[in-house]
Design an enzyme around this catalytic site. Structure first.
Site, PDB file in Angstrom:
ATOM      1  N   ASP A  61       4.456  -3.628   8.620  1.00  0.00           N
ATOM      2  CA  ASP A  61       5.488  -4.013   7.664  1.00  0.00           C
ATOM      3  C   ASP A  61       5.958  -2.820   6.838  1.00  0.00           C
ATOM      4  O   ASP A  61       5.265  -2.369   5.933  1.00  0.00           O
ATOM      5  CB  ASP A  61       4.929  -5.102   6.750  1.00  0.00           C
ATOM      6  CG  ASP A  61       5.946  -5.621   5.745  1.00  0.00           C
ATOM      7  OD1 ASP A  61       7.127  -5.237   5.835  1.00  0.00           O
ATOM      8  OD2 ASP A  61       5.558  -6.417   4.877  1.00  0.00           O
TER       9      ASP A  61
ATOM     10  N   ASP B  16      13.339  -3.185   5.740  1.00  0.00           N
ATOM     11  CA  ASP B  16      12.141  -4.010   5.754  1.00  0.00           C
ATOM     12  C   ASP B  16      11.936  -4.661   7.118  1.00  0.00           C
ATOM     13  O   ASP B  16      12.711  -5.528   7.522  1.00  0.00           O
ATOM     14  CB  ASP B  16      12.253  -5.084   4.674  1.00  0.00           C
ATOM     15  CG  ASP B  16      10.995  -5.924   4.520  1.00  0.00           C
ATOM     16  OD1 ASP B  16       9.956  -5.512   5.057  1.00  0.00           O
ATOM     17  OD2 ASP B  16      11.066  -6.968   3.876  1.00  0.00           O
TER      18      ASP B  16
END
Length: 489
Positions: free
Chosen positions: A278, A74
């Site tokens: 992201d 992430d």
């Protein structure tokens, strides 16, 4: 759909034998951990791409002796955290599969230590959360071993797997809780640099296409064979508090193109639109009016019952694409084709549209969804089409069109701490980017080329059979994990 390709580990090892980098391979199918250390001190490891679960996962080892866990990679958050084997979400039952990607049992490790009892608490915009302790442990990924790595231990969590957050240290959950920069600790990329595994706090991301089996994230370097054309540097922007806490860049244009024409889309927000790059987010989320224009181009419709825009699955064969522009005139432009933007609705049997213009056709999710406030998100449905370099020292992003399923490799390591992105040039006019322009409805000249005929996107969609999309609802619940919005203050 694009052809699946596999990178051989031997060729990869040879290609980066002289580079000071740490690389993890990405693979769609889940496999056992393959940790390989090379003589030059660089490393490689398999990472899993979970298409329906959403996200890209790395096989890691935690503790002494090492316990195998698979954690989500992430870029939108900054903590490593692992689910405790005692967490209720990891208990198996007829209705709960447990933590199938692994959990961590502190009683089995001789190097476990609590450094912040009850201090770990992270929440995501979809309402999911993880709470527990901050601990230090031995952490191994890509064959690289880091001792006394600070991470969260999820004792109370509704997420059945952990995360490897690689964002700015200022975005750590502890900082959001204490509202103090003094709480910052050395997260994974910072500690990797400190330990000499890489020369600077930077990494490059190549997710490859939706159906490909391999891709990679490389710390400390870039691979010039994984992108096409020029690699262009653009600025990362500060958050509302005046700090660098997430990878916010300026989206300065969005166009829809097909055989029937090209439309420039616009928003009441006006360009530039702040977007976060992201990898922890499956979809891409744009201002509502901008997303609605994209939906109309492709014939997608928003279904409030399920909270997403849907379109026929056969739209993945459409030859149209969306062009995302960054950094103003002369900046990088990334084309995202429809086969990267059409995602399955459920892991079970296909769900047909109940009636309306698409009656009987398989329903899929559209990779561009809407969000009500900034910063917006460009998740995996965008990132797969881009080669992205994250430079956390110079606060810059390098962007270029990806080279899908590339089989060659040419690694260039960052020369030193603070060195600029190798082989990249700066976007020439980004200093002149200001909020300007006005909202105008596109003519939708590209719409006809996206689909065989124009369908009435304004008609009200019919409700779906909720009993048939229960699995889909469960899989969608975690798609926003990692957005990092909780720290934009």
């Amino acid at each position: 759909m694009k052809t699946v390709a596999t990178l051989t580990t031997g060729a990869l090892i040879a290609s980066i034998a002289q580079a000071q980098v740490v690389q993890w391979d990405i693979q769609r199918r889940q496999t056992g951990s393959r940790l390989i250390r090379r003589q030059d001190g660089t490393y490689t490891e398999v990472i899993t791409n979970e298409k329906l679960r959403g996200g890209y996962f790395a096989s890691c080892q935690v503790g002494t002796p090492g316990q195998n866990l698979t954690l989500q990679l992430d870029t939108g958050s900054s903590d490593i955290w692992v689910p405790s084997s005692q967490a209720s979400v990891c208990e198996t039952s007829s209705r709960n599969e447990g933590c199938t990607f692994g959990s961590y049992d502190e009683s089995r490790s001789s190097t476990f230590a609590v450094v912040g009892e009850g201090d770990f608490s992270i929440s995501y915009v979809d309402g999911s959360h993880s709470k527990g302790d901050y601990i230090t442990e031995t952490f191994e990924i890509g064959g690289a071993t880091l001792k006394n790595m600070t991470m969260g231990l999820g004792v109370s969590t509704d997420i059945p797997y952990g995360l490897v957050g690689v964002g700015y240290a200022l975005n750590e959950a502890i900082v959001g809780g204490t509202r103090s920069e003094s709480s910052i600790y050395e997260n994974l990329p910072v500690l990797m640099q400190k330990e000499g595994l890489i020369k600077t706090n930077a990494y490059s991301l190549w997710l490859n296409d939706l159906d490909a089996s391999t891709g990679s994230i490389m710390f400390g370097g870039i691979d010039t064979e994984k992108y096409q054309g020029d690699l262009t540097r653009i600025n990362i922007y500060k958050d509302a508090g005046g700090s660098f806490s997430s990878f916010i860049v300026a989206l300065t244009s969005l166009q829809a193109s097909s055989s029937s024409g090209t439309d420039s889309l616009s928003s009441q927000q006006q360009f530039p639109v702040p977007v976060v790059l992201d990898s922890g987010t499956t979809f891409s989320y744009l201002p509502t009016d901008l997303a609605e224009q994209a939906w109309r181009e492709v014939g997608a419709e928003y279904y409030s019952d399920v909270g997403v825009a849907l379109l026929p699955c056969n739209m993945e064969n459409s030859q149209g694409h969306f062009s995302f522009g960054f950094g103003g005139t002369g900046g990088p432009v990334i084309n995202v084709t429809m086969d990267e933007l059409v995602l399955p609705l459920t892991s079970g049997n296909p769900i047909p549209f109940p009636n309306g213009p698409n009656k009987g056709q398989e329903a899929c999710q559209f990779g561009i969804q809407n969000f009500s406030s900034s910063p917006y998100l460009l998740g995996d449905t965008f990132l797969r089409s881009a080669y992205v370099v994250y430079d956390l020292v110079n606060n810059e992003i390098g962007l270029a069109p990806t080279d899908f399923n590339a089989t060659e490799s040419n690694v260039i390591a960052f020369a030193s701490s603070g060195a600029q992105i190798p082989s990249a040039t700066v976007a020439p006019n980004q200093a002149e980017v200001t909020q300007s322009g006005s909202f105008t409805q596109p003519t939708y000249g590209a719409s006809g080329g996206f689909k065989d005929d124009k369908k009435n996107a304004a008609s009200l969609p019919s409700a779906f059979d909720w009993s048939r999309i229960a699995v889909m609802g469960a899989s969608m619940g975690l798609m926003m994990v990692g957005s990092g919005f909780f720290l934009l203050f």
